[in-house]
Design a protein around this motif. Structure first.
Motif, PDB file in Angstrom:
ATOM      1  N   VAL A 116     -23.247  35.107 -24.062  1.00 46.37           N
ATOM      2  CA  VAL A 116     -22.843  37.461 -23.449  1.00 46.37           C
ATOM      3  C   VAL A 116     -24.162  37.495 -22.707  1.00 46.37           C
ATOM      4  O   VAL A 116     -24.889  38.401 -22.612  1.00 46.37           O
ATOM      5  CB  VAL A 116     -22.995  37.580 -24.690  1.00 46.37           C
ATOM      6  N   THR A 117     -25.618  37.252 -23.951  1.00 51.75           N
ATOM      7  CA  THR A 117     -27.381  37.498 -23.059  1.00 51.75           C
ATOM      8  C   THR A 117     -26.845  37.165 -22.080  1.00 51.75           C
ATOM      9  O   THR A 117     -27.489  37.970 -21.128  1.00 51.75           O
ATOM     10  CB  THR A 117     -27.885  36.657 -24.199  1.00 51.75           C
ATOM     11  N   SER A 118     -26.068  36.008 -21.306  1.00 54.82           N
ATOM     12  CA  SER A 118     -26.544  36.038 -19.712  1.00 54.82           C
ATOM     13  C   SER A 118     -25.733  37.295 -18.908  1.00 54.82           C
ATOM     14  O   SER A 118     -26.421  37.222 -18.119  1.00 54.82           O
ATOM     15  CB  SER A 118     -25.332  34.458 -19.729  1.00 54.82           C
ATOM     16  N   LEU A 119     -24.268  37.429 -19.527  1.00 46.73           N
ATOM     17  CA  LEU A 119     -23.598  38.436 -18.997  1.00 46.73           C
ATOM     18  C   LEU A 119     -24.992  39.776 -19.505  1.00 46.73           C
ATOM     19  O   LEU A 119     -24.677  40.500 -18.316  1.00 46.73           O
ATOM     20  CB  LEU A 119     -23.079  38.933 -19.837  1.00 46.73           C
ATOM     21  N   PHE A 272     -33.324  22.328 -18.514  1.00 43.37           N
ATOM     22  CA  PHE A 272     -34.115  23.305 -19.242  1.00 43.37           C
ATOM     23  C   PHE A 272     -35.164  23.491 -17.184  1.00 43.37           C
ATOM     24  O   PHE A 272     -35.628  24.386 -16.808  1.00 43.37           O
ATOM     25  CB  PHE A 272     -35.121  23.797 -19.952  1.00 43.37           C
ATOM     26  N   ARG A 273     -36.405  22.655 -17.303  1.00 42.44           N
ATOM     27  CA  ARG A 273     -36.361  22.398 -15.777  1.00 42.44           C
ATOM     28  C   ARG A 273     -35.844  22.255 -14.991  1.00 42.44           C
ATOM     29  O   ARG A 273     -36.839  22.571 -13.815  1.00 42.44           O
ATOM     30  CB  ARG A 273     -37.868  20.712 -16.415  1.00 42.44           C
ATOM     31  N   GLU A 274     -34.936  22.037 -15.064  1.00 47.14           N
ATOM     32  CA  GLU A 274     -34.122  21.713 -13.849  1.00 47.14           C
ATOM     33  C   GLU A 274     -33.580  23.151 -12.894  1.00 47.14           C
ATOM     34  O   GLU A 274     -33.679  22.648 -12.194  1.00 47.14           O
ATOM     35  CB  GLU A 274     -32.914  20.686 -14.148  1.00 47.14           C
ATOM     36  N   TYR A 275     -33.612  23.906 -13.967  1.00 43.12           N
ATOM     37  CA  TYR A 275     -33.149  25.462 -14.157  1.00 43.12           C
ATOM     38  C   TYR A 275     -34.214  25.762 -13.175  1.00 43.12           C
ATOM     39  O   TYR A 275     -34.090  26.792 -12.304  1.00 43.12           O
ATOM     40  CB  TYR A 275     -32.601  25.794 -14.754  1.00 43.12           C
ATOM     41  N   LEU A 276     -35.347  25.528 -13.942  1.00 46.52           N
ATOM     42  CA  LEU A 276     -36.736  26.208 -13.788  1.00 46.52           C
ATOM     43  C   LEU A 276     -37.218  25.510 -12.308  1.00 46.52           C
ATOM     44  O   LEU A 276     -37.440  26.423 -11.719  1.00 46.52           O
ATOM     45  CB  LEU A 276     -37.908  26.110 -14.283  1.00 46.52           C
ATOM     46  N   ASN A 277     -36.964  24.698 -11.965  1.00 43.94           N
ATOM     47  CA  ASN A 277     -36.827  24.083 -10.428  1.00 43.94           C
ATOM     48  C   ASN A 277     -36.180  24.812  -9.901  1.00 43.94           C
ATOM     49  O   ASN A 277     -36.164  25.303  -8.197  1.00 43.94           O
ATOM     50  CB  ASN A 277     -36.206  22.425 -10.377  1.00 43.94           C
ATOM     51  N   GLY A 282     -36.204  29.443  -5.563  1.00 46.32           N
ATOM     52  CA  GLY A 282     -35.484  31.434  -5.258  1.00 46.32           C
ATOM     53  C   GLY A 282     -37.120  31.887  -5.240  1.00 46.32           C
ATOM     54  O   GLY A 282     -37.230  32.660  -3.985  1.00 46.32           O
ATOM     55  N   ILE A 283     -38.196  31.474  -5.690  1.00 42.67           N
ATOM     56  CA  ILE A 283     -39.240  32.923  -5.912  1.00 42.67           C
ATOM     57  C   ILE A 283     -39.590  31.817  -4.289  1.00 42.67           C
ATOM     58  O   ILE A 283     -40.607  32.750  -3.588  1.00 42.67           O
ATOM     59  CB  ILE A 283     -40.359  32.164  -7.025  1.00 42.67           C
ATOM     60  N   TYR A 303     -30.263  30.789  -6.241  1.00 38.39           N
ATOM     61  CA  TYR A 303     -32.026  30.038  -7.282  1.00 38.39           C
ATOM     62  C   TYR A 303     -31.550  31.475  -8.033  1.00 38.39           C
ATOM     63  O   TYR A 303     -32.018  30.945  -9.159  1.00 38.39           O
ATOM     64  CB  TYR A 303     -33.101  30.280  -6.033  1.00 38.39           C
ATOM     65  N   ASP A 304     -31.748  32.689  -8.127  1.00 37.08           N
ATOM     66  CA  ASP A 304     -32.381  33.484  -8.363  1.00 37.08           C
ATOM     67  C   ASP A 304     -31.487  34.389 -10.091  1.00 37.08           C
ATOM     68  O   ASP A 304     -31.975  34.112 -10.683  1.00 37.08           O
ATOM     69  CB  ASP A 304     -32.149  34.735  -8.047  1.00 37.08           C
ATOM     70  N   MET A 305     -29.983  32.794  -9.784  1.00 40.41           N
ATOM     71  CA  MET A 305     -29.327  33.595 -10.500  1.00 40.41           C
ATOM     72  C   MET A 305     -29.160  31.971 -12.060  1.00 40.41           C
ATOM     73  O   MET A 305     -29.090  32.512 -13.346  1.00 40.41           O
ATOM     74  CB  MET A 305     -27.790  32.724 -10.298  1.00 40.41           C
ATOM     75  N   MET A 306     -31.046  31.385 -12.358  1.00 39.32           N
ATOM     76  CA  MET A 306     -31.141  30.877 -13.246  1.00 39.32           C
ATOM     77  C   MET A 306     -31.609  31.246 -13.574  1.00 39.32           C
ATOM     78  O   MET A 306     -31.779  31.220 -15.348  1.00 39.32           O
ATOM     79  CB  MET A 306     -32.153  30.271 -12.264  1.00 39.32           C
ATOM     80  N   LEU A 307     -32.011  33.135 -14.013  1.00 39.95           N
ATOM     81  CA  LEU A 307     -32.399  33.505 -14.200  1.00 39.95           C
ATOM     82  C   LEU A 307     -31.781  33.826 -16.293  1.00 39.95           C
ATOM     83  O   LEU A 307     -32.359  33.635 -17.276  1.00 39.95           O
ATOM     84  CB  LEU A 307     -32.611  35.263 -13.861  1.00 39.95           C
ATOM     85  N   ILE A 308     -30.856  33.913 -15.236  1.00 39.62           N
ATOM     86  CA  ILE A 308     -29.549  33.936 -17.128  1.00 39.62           C
ATOM     87  C   ILE A 308     -29.586  33.313 -17.303  1.00 39.62           C
ATOM     88  O   ILE A 308     -28.447  32.625 -18.736  1.00 39.62           O
ATOM     89  CB  ILE A 308     -28.378  34.822 -16.186  1.00 39.62           C
TER      90      ILE A 308
END
Length: 360
Positions: A116-119, A272-277, A282-283, A303-308
């Motif tokens: 729900v937080t991701s959404l 976590f690091r993997e999503y941050l990579n 994206g940045i 790549y920006d979707m990793m934020l969620i």
């Protein structure tokens, strides 16, 4: 505008419950309910969202199988099928929305500890993709493909990329995520990459202007025309400098907090690091291309979707309740501000009021 913030408030409320002890099954049910609401909104809309006229015109021109157009094979064939057999644009939106929300919802349930937080974050950054275009569908498919990187299933990962390219050809570039995902990049090196991308963008833009001035004549005119068009802000009232500053603030805020938690989460064995990579990529894409052409920035969307995923994982793994509450409140303010900026940032008339097939 009230509708958008009503959905924000509802998602924020249930996100609070989710973070403070909602059972996993209850969280899943609430998530599915909200996804259903957003899915319905995605196909009952009318004359709402960006590129409406372009896609609506393309649908009306799809009068026979194999009609020549600018769109990718899969998207074009779906347009033609619905046009020939139903001749109803709402049905097309229903079909395309079903594809998008299937992959998007499945991916969030699979990858996020707090769906729900991701959404909520997805709603505030992209309106939950209810105003989808071709790349939105491709991005949802690629986001789902991340699970196959985790599971080290290369064939399935490549299959998802192949399907995504049927909707947007740039999806092929996501194949790089297979190798980037597992890299052990030092925090200092991450920051250097961001700095270089900012520097590179400025240098390329300046270099193109200088080359035009040196060549003169027709070449200079073409260079100036290209730079003018590349600085097109897609109808927004903000200048390119303002867009860069807002982009920097948005991305570095999340990146900085994620970097702070990265090593301690990695020590716990948490993915976590993997999503941050991927978010870092994206940045880098964003800052490397934005002063050249805003159109290229779209390459960073998946790549920006990793934020969620980054935000829920951080919140999930904070033991101190008061720290978790404080950080959640900060993220909530950030998300609300992102939603407001998305609404008033230049496309207000395309979003407000939210028009549907019932009031056309």
């Amino acid at each position: 505008m009230a509708l958008y913030f009503l959905i924000f408030a509802a998602l924020a409320l249930f996100s609070t419950f989710e973070i403070y002890g909602l059972k996993q099954a209850e969280s899943k049910n609430i998530f599915i309910l909200f996804c259903l609401v957003l899915f319905i909104m995605s196909f009952i809309r009318w004359e709402s969202g960006t590129d409406w006229e372009t896609y609506y015109a393309a649908f009306n021109q799809s009068i026979e199988w194999g009609t020549e157009n600018e769109f990718e094979w899969g998207f074009a064939r779906i347009n033609e099928f619905v046009k020939i057999f139903f001749d109803n644009y709402t049905i097309l939106l229903f079909v395309l929305g079903a594809i998008l929300f299937f992959f998007q919802s499945k991916a969030i349930l699979k990858l996020s500890p707090y769906p729900v937080t991701s959404l909520l974050l997805l709603w505030c950054t992209t309106f939950g993709n209810i105003f989808f275009v071709r790349q939105s569908i491709a991005t949802a498919i690629l986001f789902y493909a991340v699970r196959y990187i985790e599971e080290k299933k290369l064939v399935k990962f490549l299959t998802m990329i192949a399907i995504a390219t049927l909707f947007h050809r740039t999806s092929i570039l996501f194949v790089l995520a297979w190798w980037i995902y597992s890299l052990k990049i030092r925090p200092t090196l991450m920051m250097i990459f961001i700095f270089i991308s900012l520097l590179l963008s400025a240098i390329i833009s300046k270099l193109m202007g200088n080359l035009g001035a040196i060549a003169g004549g027709v070449i200079q005119q073409k260079m100036e025309a290209y730079l003018d068009s590349s600085n097109d802000t897609f109808g927004t009232e903000a200048s390119l400098v303002q867009i860069i500053i807002k982009g920097f603030a948005n991305k570095i805020f999340i990146f900085g907090i994620s970097l702070f938690f990265m090593l301690r989460l990695e020590k716990k064995g948490i993915i976590f690091r993997e999503y941050l990579n991927l978010y870092l990529v994206g940045i880098v894409i964003y800052f490397s291309t934005i002063s050249i052409s805003i159109a290229f920035v779209r390459l960073s969307y998946v790549y920006d979707m990793m934020l969620i995923l980054l935000v829920p994982i951080i919140l999930k793994n904070i033991d101190q309740r008061y720290v978790r509450f404080t950080l959640f409140f900060v993220f909530l303010c950030y998300a609300g501000l992102r939603l407001y900026i998305s609404l008033v940032g230049g496309y207000y008339d395309l979003y407000v009021p939210f028009k549907t097939i019932f009031n056309t």
